[in-house]
Write an enzyme that holds these catalytic residues in place. Structure first.
Site, PDB file in Angstrom:
ATOM      1  CG  HIS A  71      64.752  14.235 -51.763  1.00  0.00           C
ATOM      2  ND1 HIS A  71      63.699  13.646 -51.112  1.00  0.00           N
ATOM      3  CD2 HIS A  71      64.427  14.222 -53.084  1.00  0.00           C
ATOM      4  CE1 HIS A  71      62.766  13.308 -51.991  1.00  0.00           C
ATOM      5  NE2 HIS A  71      63.196  13.629 -53.201  1.00  0.00           N
ATOM      6  CG  ASP A  73      62.723  15.812 -47.841  1.00  0.00           C
ATOM      7  OD1 ASP A  73      63.671  15.555 -48.609  1.00  0.00           O
ATOM      8  OD2 ASP A  73      61.907  16.723 -48.064  1.00  0.00           O
ATOM      9  CD  GLU A 135      63.049  17.394 -53.853  1.00  0.00           C
ATOM     10  OE1 GLU A 135      62.965  17.767 -55.021  1.00  0.00           O
ATOM     11  OE2 GLU A 135      62.101  16.803 -53.277  1.00  0.00           O
ATOM     12  CD  GLU A 136      59.343  15.401 -52.028  1.00  0.00           C
ATOM     13  OE1 GLU A 136      58.778  16.248 -52.734  1.00  0.00           O
ATOM     14  OE2 GLU A 136      59.653  14.266 -52.430  1.00  0.00           O
TER      15      GLU A 136
HETATM   16 ZN   LIG Z   1      61.977  13.486 -54.873  1.00  0.00          ZN
END
Ligand SMILES: [Zn+2]
Length: 385
Positions: A71, A73, A135-136
């Site tokens: 990811h 981010d 993702e976060e």
């Molecule tokens: Zn991660």
């Protein structure tokens, strides 16, 4: 190779891709580097046009091959007291400091650094790169990427998700499903309970029913479950509602989560709650107030990575690293989404989850070197396939 990787990582850290902000510059950079070594790159923008996923393929456009996924981010740095600028990578004492070094631009940098080498070998088996957004904040980007891949009929066989596992091979984690359930009742005077619909009281009944399910779930764990605890857990994290002692509360909210060990548990919980609301709570509420409502907002539904008896990705990584087993972790990743496409998936990447999300996040050079070693071994293996 380590020097090249460090340079790329330094470039990546300089993109301040905090989840609320755009990742487009970083995606363009990654796409350009991959295209330079012959990859076919596809950028999938989200509906805001501020963020995008990148999916790129080196080698033949056939089914199979391996996905290297990460990811783009990072979590915010606000309220954190960093020693140096979090978006300028700094090397000190064998460590690379910066927001995202460990979670998880280190793995992305290593994959990009190795891309020219992969390009030499991918005659029989494609190597894919999947770089996602958000993702976060609940694996939003990966969810969209998986949908796009299904539509374009791309069927990779294996995937490595390079989240920080200290290069241990991870074959499973629980899912994480988060909800806010809201109750709309009818305000009234505390002395006349029958004339109002007390949202707090209905929320309490809902929570009590949910706790019944929580207890039931402890008896439903698969016998082979290696999770800790082995069953699907439920947590009621917050209850809000009402104002003072003598007013019937018109609104209430319950924030809760479950961490499933198997997909069937999530449908068990959801269906039981739905039936309870439709058959018991709502009819009682609406007898007094026809506009009464119970609604549940999905905050995030991140599928777990279910450990499988047969997992070609695990087998391959054990061969490449010499590890004699694979582990489970308590944190969630995008791996379950890739598994839902029928791929064999492991999580394995440089850096420790201990450093993720923290002030002065770092990645040790030693970990980065281990990651490159794995990718070099993978590269040798690709041409044998
Ligand atoms: Zn991660």
């Amino acid at each position: 190779m380590l020097e090249t990787t460090k340079q790329i990582l330094s470039d990546l850290i300089a993109f301040p891709t905090v989840s609320v902000d755009s990742n487009l510059d970083m995606i363009a950079y990654l796409a350009a580097r991959l295209e330079d070594c012959g990859a076919k790159a596809q950028i999938f923008q989200d509906e805001t046009g501020k963020k995008a996923n990148l999916f790129a393929t080196l080698g033949p456009e056939i089914d199979g091959g391996i996905v290297l996924s990460g990811h783009t981010d990072v979590v915010p740095v606000a309220d954190q007291d960093w020693t140096t600028d979090p978006f300028v990578m700094e090397e000190r004492d064998g460590r690379l400091y910066g927001r995202g070094t460990c979670d998880m631009k280190g793995f992305i940098a290593a994959a990009i650094a190795m891309a020219p080498n992969f390009a030499q070998r991918v005659t029989n088996m494609p190597v894919h790169f999947a770089f996602t957004y958000d993702e976060e904040t609940g694996c939003i980007g990966a969810g969209h990427l998986v949908e796009a891949l299904k539509e374009s009929n791309i069927k990779p066989r294996l995937a490595i998700i390079g989240e920080p596992t200290s290069m241990r091979i991870i074959e499973g984690h629980k899912g994480c499903f988060e909800y806010s359930t809201r109750f709309q009742g009818l305000e009234g005077h505390g002395s006349a309970p029958d004339l109002g619909v007390n949202a707090v009281e209905y929320a309490a009944r809902y929570v009590s029913f949910l706790l019944g399910l929580k207890a039931k779930l402890t008896t439903m764990a698969p016998a082979s479950s290696r999770f800790e605890p082995p069953w699907t857990t439920v947590n009621v994290g917050a209850i809000r509602g009402g104002s003072v002692h003598n007013v019937i509360a018109p609104k209430a909210q319950v924030d809760w989560e479950m961490r499933p060990v198997q997909a069937s548990d999530t449908s068990f919980v959801k269906e039981a709650l739905k039936a309870y609301c439709e058959n018991e709570l709502l009819p009682a509420m609406r007898k007094v107030y026809p506009d009464a409502q119970i609604s549940t907002e999905v905050v995030g539904e991140v599928a777990g990575l279910i450990p499988k008896d047969s997992n070609e990705a695990r087998k391959l990584l054990m061969e490449l690293t010499g590890a004699n087993g694979a582990n489970l972790v308590p944190f969630g990743t995008e791996a379950g989404l890739f598994q839902s496409m029928g791929m064999d998936v492991v999580v394995c990447g440089p850096g420790s989850i201990e450093q993720a999300h923290k002030t002065d996040e770092f990645l040790s050079l030693d970990q980065l070197a281990h990651c490159l070693e794995l990718l070099e071994n993978l590269n040798r293996r690709i041409s044998e396939k």
